[in-house]
Design an enzyme around this catalytic site. Structure first.
Site, PDB file in Angstrom:
ATOM      1  N   GLY A 292       0.580  -1.285   0.158  1.00 32.83           N
ATOM      2  CA  GLY A 292      -0.100  -0.010   0.154  1.00 32.83           C
ATOM      3  C   GLY A 292       0.769   1.341  -0.111  1.00 32.83           C
ATOM      4  CB  SER A 293      -0.091   4.622   1.576  1.00 35.11           C
ATOM      5  OG  SER A 293      -1.236   4.413   1.162  1.00 35.11           O
ATOM      6  CB  THR A 294       4.811   2.005   3.006  1.00 36.69           C
ATOM      7  OG1 THR A 294       4.170   0.769   2.495  1.00 36.69           O
ATOM      8  CG2 THR A 294       4.088   2.161   4.473  1.00 36.69           C
TER       9      THR A 294
END
Lengths: 579, 119
Positions: A292-294
């Protein structure tokens, strides 16, 4: 001068006279005829014999000197010390401070020689009385066998051994064996691993260093205190959010050493057979997840380093982005133009997607390669997961990979990559072996030092102002990025099954350690207003870990209030305040 | 003459064999002693090995945390309690100029200290 010359001349004359005298004497005993020849022969034979004997004696004398003095005696000159010999065949595994994580203890195993047992039934009953865990019926059958050797029980305690000896039944005997013991039990189970009955490593470090452990101890980079704190914080979070599991790790960003690596649920390494597959599963290195956003950390670093966008540049995120038949939306939608720091701050998928498209698929793929995200880890474990990358890097893959979907890596991949982005731009492969101090660590440059500095400042901003506020620890200037991904179930994304994560580092201006926490399917609670995203579930774990390990690892906290000097000024339009 | 030499040799032979006998038995005794000591060393080493494992077991962080909670009034160190020697701002007046510590110098301490650290 004259005087000494005269003396020399005198001396020469005198010696000349002596020599003449000797010659005269020799002539006097010289004989002639046959007799003389016999004497000559006798004399020469005698001389030859004497020479031979002489040589023989010399050889013997020489050999004697050789044996006693030169070659050295067979007995060691210095008393042989048993103290230097290892007491057990398989060496210890210790943490970076020398705390024993795995050791072999000498034990005794009981066997029987049925041929020597006179009354098997009686012997079986009496033995079953002192070792109640043995089945008497089974034991009778064993003792009545017509063989000379049957195992009764392995690894007896000293007390049990004494009890068996006290029975006084002939035919029982003991063999010295070793048993692998893990004093810290489940705490380090996934890293240290376990061995089988024959003391061969079957998992973890035990398996990877199976050969090396036969010759000497292995010192890991783990710190048992940090490991405990991380496990403590993670297990509390897993319980609070009723997650099916979780993983967390602490890494030294300058060397790639792992100070802690925890995967929950875990198991007792003394009885690995009792653990379920899920318990034995190391989520940090074997599990591959769409993080995800990491991944936006990588996207931003890549775009800034490639120079496709300046740090004060940005993208329009006012409308959802349509790529082929997909529509990319924002979770925390701001519906306006966002600068690069704001894209990270509000975790904008649209912004990240546009950034990646500007960089292009080929460069993105190369960048991911250089961070090691597309190949298996080289960490010293046998449980290594293979990253899943798109077979063909199409436009939609470029877009989704920008915010961590459509590419699945292990949490450790993510940690090593983010460490490289924040440590000044050099990738150090993740390792579990303690690095010797003073030896330079080899690293591969992935981004420039300037980009790394910008990334640190932006990640600090995410924690100070954005989605990662709960990861902050007073005085430590934590920086990081949240990540929330929907789990892919049967090819569809499940809205309710999330992988919530937070990757943080501290202190932001000059990071020493990276902390990553990930929860598998957390559920929101009343306190989090039903949210189960990375910022609500995983970030507090990182915050707690940082505030507890910081003082322990010698990172001095600074006065709270101000920001560290190197932080750049980024203008952020604060919508909440304006409205 | 020959007799005297013989006597000397005989004495030497006797002395040598006596010496050899003495040394040999002494070495045997010492070797026996070494064996016993080595066995004792091995036993002790095994015991130390077991004790080390036990020490590590008894020092499990979770166990220590539990014990501390029960018996001591300690908690995790908050960041504010950590500092370095360098962060201390002034030295004690007794150290400055080697003068004796008196009530007057103590009251003057902050002033003197500030000057000192300013250099």
């Amino acid at each position: 001068m004259m005087e000494s010359d005269d003396l020399v001349r005198d001396d020469l004359a005198r010696s000349e006279a002596v020599a003449q005298e000797a010659r005269r004497n020799a002539r006097r005993i010289e004989l002639v005829g046959t007799r003389s020849r016999a004497v000559e022969v006798g004399r020469s034979r005698l001389a030859a014999a004497a020479v031979m004997f002489g040589i023989a004696f010399l050889v013997i004398a020489g050999r004697l000197v050789d044996i006693t003095l030169i070659e050295g005696p067979a007995e060691p000159r210095v008393a042989h010390s048993v103290a230097s010999e290892p007491t057990v065949a398989r060496a210890d595994i210790t943490d970076r401070n020398g705390v024993i994580l795995a050791t072999s203890l000498p034990t005794r195993s009981l066997y029987a020689d049925p041929a020597l047992i006179l009354d098997p039934d009686n012997a079986a009953d009496r033995l079953a009385a002192v070792l109640p865990e043995l089945d008497p019926v089974d034991l009778r059958a064993k003792l009545a066998k017509r063989s000379r050797f049957v195992w009764i029980k392995r690894n007896l305690t000293p007390r049990q051994q004494a009890a068996v000896n006290a029975l006084g039944v002939p035919g029982f005997a003991f063999v010295r064996e070793e048993r692998r013991v893990y004093p810290h039990g489940a705490l380090t189970a996934h890293v240290v691993g376990f061995t089988g009955v024959d003391n061969r490593g079957l998992a973890g470090v035990e398996r990877h260093f199976d050969q090396q452990l036969r010759s000497g101890p292995v010192t890991l980079s783990l710190d048992i205190r940090v490991q405990h704190i991380v496990r403590d914080a993670l297990s509390k979070s897993v319980a609070t959010f009723q997650a099916v599991g979780g993983s967390a790790l602490v890494m030294d960003v300058r060397t790639g050493e792992l100070l802690s690596m925890v995967s929950l649920p875990d198991f007792d390494p003394h009885e690995p057979a009792r653990a379920s597959d899920d318990q034995r599963f190391n989520r940090n290195t074997l599990g591959v997840y769409e993080m995800g956003s990491t991944f936006k950390v990588f996207t931003a670093a890549m775009a800034l380093d490639a120079g496709v966008v300046p740090v004060n540049g940005g993208y329009d995120a006012s409308e959802p982005l349509k790529v082929s038949r997909f529509t990319i939306r924002d979770y925390h939608a701001k519906n306006r133009w966002l600068s690069v720091p704001e894209i990270l701050l509000y975790s904008s998928n649209i912004g990240a997607a546009k950034m990646a498209m500007a960089v292009g698929g080929e460069r993105q793929q190369r960048f991911f390669d250089s961070l090691g995200l597309t190949r298996p880890l080289s960490v010293e474990l046998s449980e290594i997961g293979n990253p899943m990358t798109p077979a063909k890097w199409r436009e939609i893959n470029v877009v989704t990979a920008a915010y961590g979907h459509g590419i699945a890596v292990t949490p450790l991949h993510l940690a090593a990559g983010v460490a490289a982005v924040v440590n000044g731009g050099e990738l150090h492969p993740a390792t579990l072996v303690k690095h010797e101090t003073g030896v330079p660590v080899p690293g591969e440059r992935v981004i420039s030092a300037e980009t790394s500095s910008l990334m640190r400042a932006m990640l600090r901003l995410v924690v100070a102002e954005g989605t990662g506020r709960k990861a902050d620890a007073p005085g430590y200037y934590v920086g990081g990025k949240t990540g929330t991904a929907e789990k892919s179930v049967n090819g569809h994304y499940a809205r309710k099954a999330l992988i919530s994560s937070f990757v943080g580092m501290f202190p932001s201006d000059n990071p020493r350690y990276l902390v990553l926490a990930m929860l598998d399917e957390p559920h929101g609670t009343k306190e989090t207003f039903g949210y189960a995203t990375g910022g609500w579930t995983a970030a507090p774990v990182v915050g707690e870990v940082v505030s507890r390990i910081g003082p322990m690892l010698g990172v001095v906290p600074r006065e709270t209030g101000g920001e560290p000097e190197q932080t750049m000024l980024i203008k952020v339009r604060n919508d909440e305040a304006a409205h | 003459m020959i007799r005297a030499t013989m006597a000397v040799w005989l004495i030497l032979v006797l002395a040598a064999s006596g010496g050899l006998y003495y040394v040999k038995y002494r070495v045997q005794r010492l070797e026996q002693q070494l064996r016993t000591l080595n066995q004792a060393v091995v036993r002790e080493q095994e015991a130390i090995h077991v004790l080390k494992a036990e020490w590590s077991y008894l020092n499990r962080p979770e166990k220590l945390a539990e014990q501390v909670e029960h018996h001591l009034d300690l908690g995790p160190i908050p960041g504010g309690q950590v500092g370095t020697i360098d962060s201390l701002s002034y030295r004690l007046p007794a150290m400055i100029g080697g003068e004796m510590l008196t009530a007057e110098t103590v009251t003057q301490a902050p002033k003197t200290g500030a000057q000192e650290s300013g250099r």
